[in-house]
Scaffold this active site. Structure first.
Site, PDB file in Angstrom:
ATOM      1  N   ASN A 107       0.711  -1.467   0.043  1.00 62.23           N
ATOM      2  CA  ASN A 107       0.052   0.120  -0.058  1.00 62.23           C
ATOM      3  C   ASN A 107       0.993   1.290   0.016  1.00 62.23           C
ATOM      4  OD1 ASN A 107      -2.470   1.639   0.333  1.00 62.23           O
ATOM      5  ND2 ASN A 107      -1.524   2.267   2.200  1.00 62.23           N
ATOM      6  N   HIS A 108       2.037   1.269   0.596  1.00 63.51           N
ATOM      7  CA  HIS A 108       2.846   2.504   0.687  1.00 63.51           C
ATOM      8  C   HIS A 108       4.309   2.094   0.996  1.00 63.51           C
ATOM      9  CE1 HIS A 108       1.318   1.115   4.681  1.00 63.51           C
ATOM     10  NE2 HIS A 108       2.520   0.712   5.162  1.00 63.51           N
ATOM     11  N   GLN A 173       4.156   7.648   5.333  1.00 66.09           N
ATOM     12  CA  GLN A 173       3.909   6.461   4.502  1.00 66.09           C
ATOM     13  C   GLN A 173       3.119   6.773   3.287  1.00 66.09           C
ATOM     14  OE1 GLN A 173       2.663   4.723   8.171  1.00 66.09           O
ATOM     15  NE2 GLN A 173       3.654   2.978   7.698  1.00 66.09           N
ATOM     16  N   ASP A 175       0.958   6.401   0.223  1.00 67.43           N
ATOM     17  CA  ASP A 175       0.334   5.472  -0.623  1.00 67.43           C
ATOM     18  C   ASP A 175       0.729   5.349  -1.978  1.00 67.43           C
ATOM     19  OD1 ASP A 175      -1.118   5.218   1.845  1.00 67.43           O
ATOM     20  OD2 ASP A 175      -3.131   5.371   0.840  1.00 67.43           O
ATOM     21  N   ASP A 205       0.364  -6.664   3.845  1.00 70.36           N
ATOM     22  CA  ASP A 205      -0.169  -5.697   4.711  1.00 70.36           C
ATOM     23  C   ASP A 205      -1.334  -4.880   3.907  1.00 70.36           C
ATOM     24  OD1 ASP A 205       0.698  -4.429   7.175  1.00 70.36           O
ATOM     25  OD2 ASP A 205       0.776  -2.664   5.552  1.00 70.36           O
ATOM     26  N   GLU A 253      -4.004  -9.242   5.090  1.00 73.65           N
ATOM     27  CA  GLU A 253      -4.479  -8.476   6.171  1.00 73.65           C
ATOM     28  C   GLU A 253      -5.895  -7.503   5.643  1.00 73.65           C
ATOM     29  OE1 GLU A 253      -3.278  -5.161   9.961  1.00 73.65           O
ATOM     30  OE2 GLU A 253      -2.610  -5.058   7.833  1.00 73.65           O
ATOM     31  N   ASP A 322      -0.214  -5.557  16.659  1.00 73.20           N
ATOM     32  CA  ASP A 322      -1.048  -4.108  16.684  1.00 73.20           C
ATOM     33  C   ASP A 322      -1.712  -4.048  17.833  1.00 73.20           C
ATOM     34  OD1 ASP A 322       0.093  -3.246  14.227  1.00 73.20           O
ATOM     35  OD2 ASP A 322      -1.569  -4.379  12.963  1.00 73.20           O
TER      36      ASP A 322
HETATM   37  C1  GLC Z   1      -0.749  -2.937   9.098  1.00 75.17           C
HETATM   38  C2  GLC Z   1       0.241  -3.337  10.157  1.00 75.17           C
HETATM   39  C3  GLC Z   1       0.493  -2.263  11.073  1.00 75.17           C
HETATM   40  C4  GLC Z   1       1.069  -1.102  10.313  1.00 75.17           C
HETATM   41  C5  GLC Z   1      -0.133  -0.865   9.135  1.00 75.17           C
HETATM   42  C6  GLC Z   1       0.819   0.141   8.245  1.00 75.17           C
HETATM   43  O1  GLC Z   1      -1.753  -2.640   9.756  1.00 75.17           O
HETATM   44  O2  GLC Z   1      -0.070  -4.695  10.858  1.00 75.17           O
HETATM   45  O3  GLC Z   1       1.573  -2.534  11.878  1.00 75.17           O
HETATM   46  O4  GLC Z   1       1.168   0.130  11.181  1.00 75.17           O
HETATM   47  O5  GLC Z   1      -0.173  -1.953   8.468  1.00 75.17           O
HETATM   48  O6  GLC Z   1       1.833  -0.403   7.393  1.00 75.17           O
END
Ligand code: GLC
Length: 563
Positions: A107-108, A173, A175, A205, A253, A322
């Site tokens: 994602n980033h 971070q 995107d 992730d 995730e 987390d």
């Molecule tokens: C996911 C990870 C988390 C992180 C986030 C951004 O949710 O589990 O720890 O901060 O992605 O990468």
């Protein structure tokens, strides 16, 4: 039953163990965990019965988000080792029968990644379109940030070029623009690289963010495939690159309700994520534990889509790295869990979750803990453990934010809990102190104590591995009158089990009727070596202590397994 299938779709009855290399074991005394240290402990993990390591990010990173802000997706942060150490670790793990998956962040990147440095250099830089920009002032997006404590919204103004860039997480971070075919190719190439170094897959992730609509807005729909085609193409790439090697997986995730998760498996085609964490069941499990009432958990299990096909699989977990997020629950239910398991403000993170590990939430009650881990292994799917769960580690609330649950692994009662020989002030993170500190909770002591959580989890792992019906089977919740009890039945081919868990502190008697079974059939308890027999009506009764549990295998004359 065909035992051979369990070796093909290995992840369906794997036992996954998540490690933060920074806090596992420091082999060179600099205070930071490293890959060589981790390699020293593969045998410890093999002995527990873990079959798959999940390595959290070890890439070069400014570590504004525990390494999830990556500055080089091909690299190994020199603090943890180098590519040679990585390959040695994978080889050792494979030799001991463990697979290795690694975090893949699609994602980033970090704002320090060369792509972003170039992208922000000028509007016409070739890397500009690797990220998502807007020229008009964004509306209020404070509700959309994943880190509302530290960010005002999901757009940050870039001084140099005068535009805003998208970031669902920290402003450090940005995107990636996953609608851009060049970004897609670059990510696939990264996967190819690590597969070549021997990994068995990826924990992917923040998947829904990576294919979110904002990224795709403004693109010519005729030129672009739909967002989910991106996941399809990554899965197809993975299949091509890992076919000689045993199939590699993508464990995603996706913190969404079951119905929406179905799309991320690829619906009835099953051609996107191989596995997904079951966040919904996780959150309902905590509600059930808080109420000592199995109903929310039963509701969650019943709401799982049943028609996901053979290959997709759910991964179950109790705690992870987390906060324990509760965002899929309505507000009153969130508050019930927060009030029960995180009564103090310092237990909470961003108002939506708990920065705690499980044992302190249960006031250290060993019976309740053992029941909860029995439940984790007994739920239909693949169990995932977070390092230190097997010995009952607690959190360190002195450490900021989510890092509270990412403290050094406690190996012994010696200096720094045996994690490192460095001066305590040099450690990557403070060791937990007090009743959950290394003097009271450590792996060496647990190994010597047959009643320890470690021995319990080792036993659960053994029984889980010899009961593939748990990972593979169809399941049904059984009717019985005790609100605190989850009674469920799993069946795969000719194998069946009944699993009983009492979420309450009071003993109960559970009447069971298994209409499809013959009178006289024996039920063998895999946890206590006791057994019971079905009467003329195919019924029986089972006693459960407060926080009691039973794993009852339905004995079949032709079952080749040892009992
Ligand atoms: C996911 C990870 C988390 C992180 C986030 C951004 O949710 O589990 O720890 O901060 O992605 O990468």
């Amino acid at each position: 039953m065909r035992i051979t299938e369990t070796a093909d779709l290995w992840y369906k009855n794997a036992i996954v163990y998540c490690i933060d290399p920074e806090t596992f074991l420091d082999s060179d005394g600099d205070g930071i965990g490293d890959l060589n240290g981790l390699a020293q402990r593969v045998d410890y993990l093999a002995e527990i019965g873990v079959t798959c390591l999940w390595l959290m990010p070890f890439y070069p990173s400014p570590r504004r988000d525990n390494g999830y802000d990556i500055a080089d997706m091909y690299g190994v942060d020199p603090r943890y080792g180098n590519h040679g150490d990585f390959v040695e670790l994978v080889r050792i793990a494979h030799d001991r029968g463990l697979r290795v998956i690694i975090d893949l962040v699609i994602n980033h990147t970090s704002d320090q990644h060369p792509w972003f440095r170039k992208a922000r250099a000028s509007k016409d830089n070739p890397y500009r379109d690797f990220y998502v920009w807007r020229s008009d002032t964004p509306p209020d997006t404070s509700e959309e940030s994943m880190f509302p404590d530290s960010e005002n919204g999901i757009w940050t103004h870039d001084e140099k070029t005068g535009e805003w860039y998208l970031h669902h997480f920290l402003h450090t971070q940005p995107d990636l623009n996953t609608a851009n075919p060049q970004v897609r190719d670059a990510i696939a190439k990264t996967m190819g690289f690590w597969l070549q170094l021997g990994v068995d897959g990826f924990r992917v992730d923040a998947v829904p963010f990576a294919i979110n609509q904002t990224t795709f807005e403004g693109h010519d729909k005729n030129e672009l495939e739909e967002p989910h085609d991106y996941l399809r193409s990554l899965r197809a790439f993975l299949a091509r690159r890992s076919s000689g090697n045993g199939a590699a997986i993508m464990l995603g995730e996706v913190n969404l309700p079951h119905e929406e998760q179905l799309t991320f498996f690829g619906g009835s085609d099953g051609d996107q994520l191989t596995m997904q964490f079951d966040f919904y069941t996780n959150q309902k499990t905590f509600l059930a534990l808080a109420r000592q009432d199995a109903a929310p958990l039963i509701e969650a299990l019943n709401s799982r889509p049943k028609d996901i096909g053979v290959e997709p699989q759910y991964a179950n977990f109790l705690r992870n790295h987390d906060e324990l997020t509760l965002d899929l629950l309505p507000e009153d239910e969130q508050n019930e869990v927060l009030d029960t398991f995180g009564p103090e403000e310092e237990h909470r993170f961003a108002g939506r979750g708990l920065r705690r590990r499980l044992p302190p939430m249960f006031d250290g009650d060993p019976r309740r803990l053992k029941m909860a881990y029995s439940l984790l292994f007994a739920l239909p799917g693949t169990p995932v453990l977070f390092y230190g769960e097997e010995i009952g580690m607690g959190e360190n609330l002195e450490v900021d934010g989510r890092e509270a649950v990412r403290t050094p692994m406690q190996w012994t009662d010696e200096k720094n809990g045996g994690f490192s020989s460095a001066a305590p002030s040099k450690l990557a993170r403070q060791v937990t102190e007090g009743p959950y500190g290394p003097a009271h909770v450590n792996a060496a002591d647990c190994r010597r104590n047959k009643d320890s959580l470690l021995h319990h989890i080792t036993r659960l792992a053994k029984r889980y591995r010899e009961s593939p019906e748990l990972g593979w089977g169809d399941y049904a919740v059984l009717d019985q009158p005790n609100p605190s009890v989850l009674a469920h039945h799993v069946t795969w081919k000719d194998r069946s089990m009944v699993l009983l868990h009492n979420l309450g502190a009071e003993p109960v008697v559970v009447p069971l009727t298994l209409e499809e079974e013959e009178p006289g059939t024996q039920l063998l308890d895999l946890m206590s070596e006791e057994s019971c027999e079905l009467d003329q009506d195919s019924s029986t009764e089972s006693q459960l202590d407060g926080y009691g549990y039973r794993w009852l295998r339905i004995k079949r004359a032709d079952d080749p397994r040892l009992v």
